[in-house]
Design a protein around this motif. Structure first.
Motif, short mmCIF file in Angstrom:
data_model
loop_
_atom_site.label_atom_id
_atom_site.label_comp_id
_atom_site.label_asym_id
_atom_site.label_seq_id
_atom_site.Cartn_x
_atom_site.Cartn_y
_atom_site.Cartn_z
N LEU B 6 17.78 -20.73 -15.86
CA LEU B 6 16.56 -20.56 -16.66
C LEU B 6 15.35 -21.11 -15.90
O LEU B 6 14.31 -20.44 -15.80
CB LEU B 6 16.74 -21.26 -18.02
CG LEU B 6 15.60 -21.15 -19.03
CD1 LEU B 6 15.15 -19.71 -19.23
CD2 LEU B 6 16.02 -21.75 -20.37
N ILE B 7 15.50 -22.32 -15.36
CA ILE B 7 14.39 -22.91 -14.59
C ILE B 7 14.02 -22.01 -13.41
O ILE B 7 12.84 -21.76 -13.16
CB ILE B 7 14.74 -24.33 -14.07
CG1 ILE B 7 14.86 -25.29 -15.25
CG2 ILE B 7 13.67 -24.84 -13.09
CD1 ILE B 7 15.07 -26.74 -14.89
N SER B 8 15.04 -21.47 -12.74
CA SER B 8 14.71 -20.68 -11.56
C SER B 8 14.03 -19.35 -11.94
O SER B 8 13.14 -18.87 -11.24
CB SER B 8 15.95 -20.51 -10.66
OG SER B 8 16.48 -19.23 -10.78
N ARG B 9 14.42 -18.77 -13.09
CA ARG B 9 13.72 -17.55 -13.53
C ARG B 9 12.28 -17.86 -13.95
O ARG B 9 11.37 -17.08 -13.68
CB ARG B 9 14.49 -16.88 -14.69
CG ARG B 9 15.73 -16.13 -14.16
CD ARG B 9 16.64 -15.70 -15.27
NE ARG B 9 16.17 -14.50 -15.97
CZ ARG B 9 16.87 -13.92 -16.96
NH1 ARG B 9 18.03 -14.42 -17.36
NH2 ARG B 9 16.39 -12.84 -17.56
N LEU B 10 12.08 -19.01 -14.60
CA LEU B 10 10.72 -19.40 -14.98
C LEU B 10 9.87 -19.68 -13.73
O LEU B 10 8.69 -19.34 -13.67
CB LEU B 10 10.74 -20.64 -15.88
CG LEU B 10 11.24 -20.41 -17.31
CD1 LEU B 10 11.40 -21.74 -18.04
CD2 LEU B 10 10.28 -19.52 -18.10
N LYS B 11 10.52 -20.26 -12.75
CA LYS B 11 9.82 -20.58 -11.50
C LYS B 11 9.29 -19.30 -10.84
O LYS B 11 8.15 -19.26 -10.37
CB LYS B 11 10.78 -21.33 -10.56
CG LYS B 11 10.08 -22.30 -9.66
CD LYS B 11 11.02 -23.16 -8.84
CE LYS B 11 10.21 -23.80 -7.72
NZ LYS B 11 10.94 -24.72 -6.90
N ILE B 51 7.00 -13.78 -19.42
CA ILE B 51 8.22 -14.33 -20.01
C ILE B 51 8.79 -13.34 -21.04
O ILE B 51 9.99 -13.07 -21.07
CB ILE B 51 7.94 -15.71 -20.67
CG1 ILE B 51 7.75 -16.78 -19.58
CG2 ILE B 51 9.08 -16.12 -21.62
CD1 ILE B 51 7.39 -18.17 -20.11
N GLU B 52 7.91 -12.77 -21.85
CA GLU B 52 8.36 -11.78 -22.84
C GLU B 52 9.06 -10.61 -22.16
O GLU B 52 10.12 -10.15 -22.60
CB GLU B 52 7.17 -11.27 -23.66
CG GLU B 52 6.59 -12.30 -24.62
CD GLU B 52 5.49 -11.72 -25.52
OE1 GLU B 52 5.24 -12.33 -26.57
OE2 GLU B 52 4.89 -10.67 -25.17
N ASP B 53 8.48 -10.13 -21.06
CA ASP B 53 9.06 -8.99 -20.35
C ASP B 53 10.39 -9.37 -19.69
O ASP B 53 11.37 -8.64 -19.81
CB ASP B 53 8.09 -8.49 -19.26
CG ASP B 53 6.86 -7.83 -19.87
OD1 ASP B 53 6.92 -7.42 -21.05
OD2 ASP B 53 5.82 -7.74 -19.17
N GLU B 54 10.39 -10.51 -19.01
CA GLU B 54 11.59 -10.93 -18.26
C GLU B 54 12.80 -11.13 -19.18
O GLU B 54 13.90 -10.73 -18.85
CB GLU B 54 11.26 -12.24 -17.51
CG GLU B 54 12.45 -12.97 -16.92
CD GLU B 54 13.02 -12.31 -15.67
OE1 GLU B 54 12.33 -11.44 -15.09
OE2 GLU B 54 14.16 -12.65 -15.29
N PHE B 55 12.57 -11.74 -20.36
CA PHE B 55 13.70 -12.06 -21.24
C PHE B 55 13.83 -11.08 -22.41
O PHE B 55 14.68 -11.25 -23.28
CB PHE B 55 13.58 -13.50 -21.76
CG PHE B 55 13.63 -14.53 -20.66
CD1 PHE B 55 14.84 -14.94 -20.12
CD2 PHE B 55 12.46 -15.07 -20.15
CE1 PHE B 55 14.90 -15.88 -19.10
CE2 PHE B 55 12.50 -16.02 -19.12
CZ PHE B 55 13.71 -16.42 -18.60
#
Lengths: 187, 83
Positions: B6-11, B51-55
């Protein structure tokens, strides 16, 4: 108390895209969205409203120390020469100046004329920009209140809200920067 | 999804908006988007939309209120993914 916000028009064109899906719906009320769609210059209206919201938020958090992100709820009402922003039972007045290079808004609790001093940065480096802006601010307060610069202390509280302090006095101030432009306002 | 994932996707999401590369290199849960990464508040909305698009989630206004640091973003995304 005072809040201000500057938008570098060239920077806004590069680093933001108000036309991306859900951008306007996320930041603006239905009335504000209509105002944007009906305006002759939607780009300018978007950033004018945005700078009004930001300036109002900075003013609000000086009176009610806190930190949050809810621009949509700071609702803007544009009159002929000035604006009003409302958030819950908070209301403030906003003066905006639009030039070819930037849009700047300043918010106060009472009707105002814009007093923010605008600075153009030579450096692209954020840290240098911020030091430069702070030194301009300190110099200006020193002149205005006849206090040596060495006696002025720039502080930020836990919420990141800045003040300049001297002789037991705490002056609310507001700093803003975006792209190549910055500005400060003194309350 | 693990915490590290999760941290790496947010990064990856915040990377384009970061203005303090040193703080970005040492990003942790406690990293603040504005105070540490110096992200311009005008770009916070882009992070929320990314974030909305990614998840593939949608955030309400109340969800966004505290979206100012990595930890809050993780909490909100995790809660939304469970819905």
């Amino acid at each position: 108390m005072v809040g201000n916000d500057i938008i570098d028009i060239a920077e806004a064109k590069i680093s933001s895209n108000y036309k991306r899906p859900r951008f306007l719906e996320t930041l603006f009320s239905l009335k504000e969205q209509q105002h944007i769609y009906n305006s002759n210059n939607p780009f300018q209206t978007v950033w004018r409203l945005w700078s009004m919201k930001e300036a109002a938020y900075k003013l609000y958090t000086q009176g009610s120390p806190s930190r949050f992100y809810n621009p949509k709820k700071f609702e803007c009402f544009i009159e002929a020469t000035f604006g009003i922003v409302k958030f819950r039972n908070f209301k403030c007045y906003v003066a905006t100046e639009i030039t070819l290079d930037y849009i700047i808004s300043e918010a106060r609790l009472k009707p105002l004329t814009l007093n923010s001093e605008v600075v153009k940065f030579n450096s692209k480096h954020l840290q240098n920009q911020s030091e430069f802006l702070k030194s301009k601010l300190i110099r200006s307060i020193s002149k205005k209140f006849h206090i040596p610069e060495s006696e002025l202390a720039f502080k930020k509280n836990n919420y990141g809200i800045p003040t300049v302090e001297f002789n037991e006095i705490k002056k609310h101030i507001s700093l803003t920067h975006h792209g190549n432009f910055g500005a400060f306002a003194i309350s | 999804m693990t915490k590290d994932d999760l941290i790496s996707r947010l990064k990856t999401i915040v990377a384009p908006y970061v203005q303090d590369e040193e703080a970005f290199k040492s990003l942790t849960e406690d990293t603040d988007f504005v105070k540490d990464l110096k992200i311009n508040s005008a770009n916070l909305v882009d992070i929320i939309l990314d974030i909305e698009d990614e998840f593939d989630i949608r955030l309400e206004n109340e969800d966004m209120e505290q979206m100012l640091d990595v930890k809050s973003a993780m909490t909100i995304v995790t809660a939304k993914l469970k819905e």
